[in-house]
Design an enzyme around this catalytic site. Sequence first.
Site, mmCIF file in Angstrom:
data_model
loop_
_atom_site.group_PDB
_atom_site.id
_atom_site.type_symbol
_atom_site.label_atom_id
_atom_site.label_comp_id
_atom_site.label_asym_id
_atom_site.label_seq_id
_atom_site.Cartn_x
_atom_site.Cartn_y
_atom_site.Cartn_z
ATOM 1 N N HIS A 47 137.113 45.740 31.544
ATOM 2 C CA HIS A 47 138.216 45.470 31.013
ATOM 3 C C HIS A 47 138.620 46.269 29.801
ATOM 4 O O HIS A 47 138.410 45.987 28.700
ATOM 5 C CB HIS A 47 138.084 43.944 30.595
ATOM 6 C CG HIS A 47 137.983 42.797 31.560
ATOM 7 N ND1 HIS A 47 139.232 42.320 31.797
ATOM 8 C CD2 HIS A 47 137.150 42.473 32.083
ATOM 9 C CE1 HIS A 47 138.995 41.585 32.922
ATOM 10 N NE2 HIS A 47 137.746 41.315 33.153
ATOM 11 N N GLU B 133 141.637 46.469 28.389
ATOM 12 C CA GLU B 133 142.452 45.509 27.736
ATOM 13 C C GLU B 133 141.676 44.597 26.732
ATOM 14 O O GLU B 133 142.331 44.284 25.807
ATOM 15 C CB GLU B 133 143.606 44.735 28.408
ATOM 16 C CG GLU B 133 142.934 43.298 29.139
ATOM 17 C CD GLU B 133 142.134 43.711 30.120
ATOM 18 O OE1 GLU B 133 141.596 44.805 30.465
ATOM 19 O OE2 GLU B 133 141.782 42.660 30.954
ATOM 20 N N CYS C 55 139.355 44.010 37.265
ATOM 21 C CA CYS C 55 138.770 43.094 37.576
ATOM 22 C C CYS C 55 139.278 42.251 38.726
ATOM 23 O O CYS C 55 139.492 42.731 39.737
ATOM 24 C CB CYS C 55 138.521 42.074 36.307
ATOM 25 S SG CYS C 55 137.196 40.922 36.495
#
Lengths: 568, 223, 87, 87
Positions: B192, B194, B87
Amino acid sequence: MQKTINPEVLSTQLGLNSYEYKLIKERLGREPNELEVYLFSAQWSEHCGYKHSKTLIKTLPITIEDENAGYVKIDDTAIVFKVESHNHPSAVEPYQGAATGIGGIVRDVLAMGARPIALLDSLRFGPLTDPKSKHLFEGVVSGISGYGNSIGVPTVAGETSFDETYSTNPLINVMCVGTAKEDELTSSKSAQHNKLFAYVGSKTGRDGIHGASFASKELSGEDERSSVQVGDPFSEKNLIEATLEIAALQGVLACQDMGAAGFLSSSSEMADKGNLGCILNLENVPVREENMQPWEIMLSESQERMLFLIEPGWEAEVERIAKKYFLDFAIVGKTTYEKKMKLYMNEKELCNVPIKLLVNAPQLYVKSEVPGYFYVHRARKYPEITTNSRRILLDLLKHPNITNKKWVFEQYDYKVGTNTVITPGKADASVLWIKGNHKGIAVTIDGNGLYTFLDPYEGSRNIVYEAARNLIAVGAKPLGITDNMNFGNPENSTVRWQFEQSIKGIGSACRELETPVTGGNVSFYNESETEAIYPTPVIGMVGEVSDLKKTMTMDFKFPSDKVYLVGK
Amino acid sequence: MIKAGIIVFPGSNCDRDAEFALNSCGFETEYIWHDYDNILKYDFIFIPGGFSYGDYLRAGALAKFSPVMKHVEKFAIEKKGLIMGVCNGFQILTETGMLPGALSKNTSLKFICKDVDVNVESFETPFTKYIEKKKLRLPIAHSEGNFKIEKKDIELIKDKVAFKYVENPNGSYEDIAGIFNKNLNILGMMPHPERNSVKTLGNGDGAYIFLSIRRYLEDAKNN
Amino acid sequence: MKSFKFEVLISLKKGILDPQGSATEKVLKRLNYPVNSVRFGKNIELTVNEETEEKALKIVNEIADKLLSNPVLEKYEIKLLSTEVLA
Amino acid sequence: MKSFKFEVLISLKKGILDPQGSATEKVLKRLNYPVNSVRFGKNIELTVNEETEEKALKIVNEIADKLLSNPVLEKYEIKLLSTEVLA
Ligand SMILES: Nc1ncnc2c1ncn2[C@@H]1O[C@H](COP(=O)(O)OP(=O)(O)O)[C@@H](O)[C@H]1O
C-alpha cells in the site's frame, strides 16, 4: 398451533424471579401474556437492566448518561469511545463471538454519529498449554482480524494475557474509538411523538435469541447452539457508511443500534429516554426466516441492524441510502405521546405495557462481605528470591504474558485509515492522527486480574494509573476512561464486595487524575468451573497528543544514550 | 491539475486513504461509486484496497461485475490514462483479466499486516520512471496476496514485474509484489503506497510512486 | 416454470498448492490419523427458476465459469440435485 | 490394507446466516440471473488407509466431527468416493 404456556412458569424459565414476576403483575394490574413475559425477561436481564450494578455505577464520575457512548473533546473534535465485553459468546464460538463483539461496539460508537477510527482489544485466556485455551485464543484473534480488517477500522492496540482463572471463561473486551465534530453527534433520545422508526440493516433472523439473558447466566456447558450470532462484516461496513450518510440528514432525529435484546431494547429505550411511548408494527420487520414469532422478532440479536427515528416525509431519502448499500429498509413503528409500548402484528394488538415499567428493571441489592482471602494475602510476606536473577529474567521474557505480541497484532490491519502514527509494539499506547491538524489521540487498554483479585480497591486504582502512565509515556495528556467490569456472579457476597471495591477504586483514581468515565460495560457471571474468575476490571483510556512531533516510542534510539530510572 | 478518479465499491476501505495520499501528492481527486455507468473522464484511475463485497467468494470476484468496470476496461484499451490497483484493487484487476495471474491465500493462511521492503524491478514505465530509489519500504495488509500464474501465461509477465519483495511474506511466485500489463498502462500491487505517502506515517516512500505517475501524466499533457 | 436445485463444486486445479489442505493434513498426521491427500474445495448450492433443465444448466454453467470460479486456480463441476414444479 | 477416498461435505446449520451466500445472491440478482437460495459450504476430500470400510468411516466421522466442522454452526455429511487396494 402454538401451545400456550403459563406465563408464570415461563417467566421462571426465562430467569425472572418470583418477586419480579409479582411486581410485573401488580403494576400491569393483570397477568402478563406470553409475549410480555419474554419482553420483561429480556429487558430486566442483567445485560439490559443492569439490575445489580446501576446504583454503584452511578457513583463514578460520569460525564454523559443514557447515550450509546460518551466522549471527550480535542478542540472541536469529539472523541467518542466505549468498551464492551463478548466473553460468553466467545467461549461458545470464539471466531464469531469475537467478530460480533467488534460489530457491536462499532455500532455503539457509530450510533453517536461518529466515524469509527480505531479498535482495541483486551484478551484473557487460560494457559496456552491447554489445547482448549489455545483454540479459543486463536479463534478469537482470527475473529477480530476477520471482522475488524474487513470493515476497515484498524485494531491499533490491546493486551493479551493468560491465567488459569480464565480457562473456561475467557475475557474478550473490545473498545472502539470514533470521531465527529461535536455539533454533528446524534442522540439516541426521541424528543417528539409521531416520529417514525426506520429499520436499516440486515434482516432479522433467529440468531442470538436469548442472547441477552444468556449473557447474564453462568455458562452451563449445555448445548447453547441457538444463541450463536454470525457476523457479516460486509453488511457492517455498508451500515457504517449508510448510517453516517443518514445521520447527516436533516430529518433524522435519533439513532440507536440494535444490540442486546435487539429491536425491543433499542425501540423502548429510545422512546423512554424522550419520555414517550411507542407503537411497533412487527409485520413490517424484514425477516430472514419463515414463521418468526413476535417474541423472536423483538428479541433477535441478528447483527448489523440500526434503528433511526425520522421525521415523516424523509422515508424515501433514508430508503435510497439503505438501498445504495445493499441494506434492508422498513418503517416499523412510531413514537407516541402515551407512555406505553404497544406491539401489533397485522393490526392485532399483542402487547400493551407501560414503557417505564419495561425499561427500568428493579434494582437488586446483595449484601457484600469481605472474603477471608483478602486478609490472608495481605498478611503474606514477600518471598525470598533464591534463583539467580538472570534465569528469572529470561523466564520472564519468555512468558506468554510478557513476550512480544506480534503474532496477535500482525493479523490485525492496524494501518487502514492512515491515521496510526504510533503502531502496536512500538509503545504502550498507540497514537492516531487527527488529520488536518498536528494533534493526535493516544489510546490504551489495560487490566490486571491478579492485582484486582488481591486488592480490588488498590488494584483497580492502579489500572487507571497504569493506563494513564501508558498515555503519558507516548507524550499524551489523559482525557477520559471507559471501563469494562468483568466479574463473577453478582448474587455472591464476595463478588459483590469485589465489585464495590473496584468501582470505588476506579472512581477515586479518576477523580485524582481528573479523567471522567464516559461510559462502560458490566459483565457478570464470569465463572470458572468452581468459582468466580479473578475480578477483572479493564480500563480503556484516551488522551490528547498536542503535537505529533513530540511523541515518544519505547525503542532505544542511539547506542551511547544513557538510561535513567525515574520514580520509586 | 492531474485528475484522479478513485473507484469505490461497497466494502472498499482504502478509498479515503487513497484520496489523502493522492491529494498530498498533488492530484485532484474524485470518488466514483461502483454503479457509475458512463465514460471515465480522468487522467488516472485508482482502484483502492479493502474488501469489496466482503471479499466473499474470492477477493475481488464480485466487484468485477460492477457497471463501472466495463468503463475501466475501455479506459485501458483506449489508452486514456493510467490505471492502478492496490491490494483489493490488484485482486479486482486480475479477476477481470486486465492483469494476468491470480492472488491466492497467503501460505501462512493468515492476514499479515507489516512493513516490507520491495525492489523496484523496472524504471522504464510511467509508474516508476521518476522513482529515485531502488528499494521502497511499504506496508502490506492482506490475507490473499500470494501471486500465482499459470505456466501458459508466464510469458505475459516477462519484463512486466513492477516490484519484488526483498523477503517474500506470502508465498508469491518469484517474490512478485506488483506487475504491469502488456501496454504498461496498468499497475497492480499488493503493498500500500498510499499508507506511507507522508512522513508522519513512515518514511514517505509511497509518495515516489504517485509523484512518478503525476510527472509522467503532466509530461504527456504538455507534449 | 420449474425450480432447479444445483450444486456447484469448486476445487483447486491439479498442481495448485492447497495450503489449507496441507495444513490440515499435517495436523491430522500429528494426531496419528492414517490420512492422506487432504484437499479443500467449495460447494455452492443454488436454485434456478427456468422452463427447462437445459436452460437452467446453461445459466449455472455461465455463473460457475464467470463468477464462482477463478480459472487460473480452480475448476468446477455441476450437479443437479432436485427439480420442483412451481405453481 | 486399503485406501478409501472420502468426501466430507460441510454446510451451515439451518437458520445460521450465510453472509457469503447472501452477498453472492445479491450480485447475481443484480445481474438479472433467476437465482435463489445461494448457500456456501465446504467440501473436503481425503483418503484413509485402513483395513475395512467400517474402520475408515469411523475415522472420517471422528475427523469431521472434531476437526473439520464447527459443531456450533455446521453440520456434515460423508460420502465414500472410491476404494483402492494397496499393494
Ligand atoms: N490483543 C492485542 N491486540 C492488539 N495489540 C496488542 C494486543 N496485545 C498486545 N498488543 C500490543 O503489543 C504491545 C505490547 O503489549 P504488552 O506486552 O501487553 O504491553 P504492556 O507493556 O503495556 O503490558 C502494545 O503495543 C500493545 O498494544
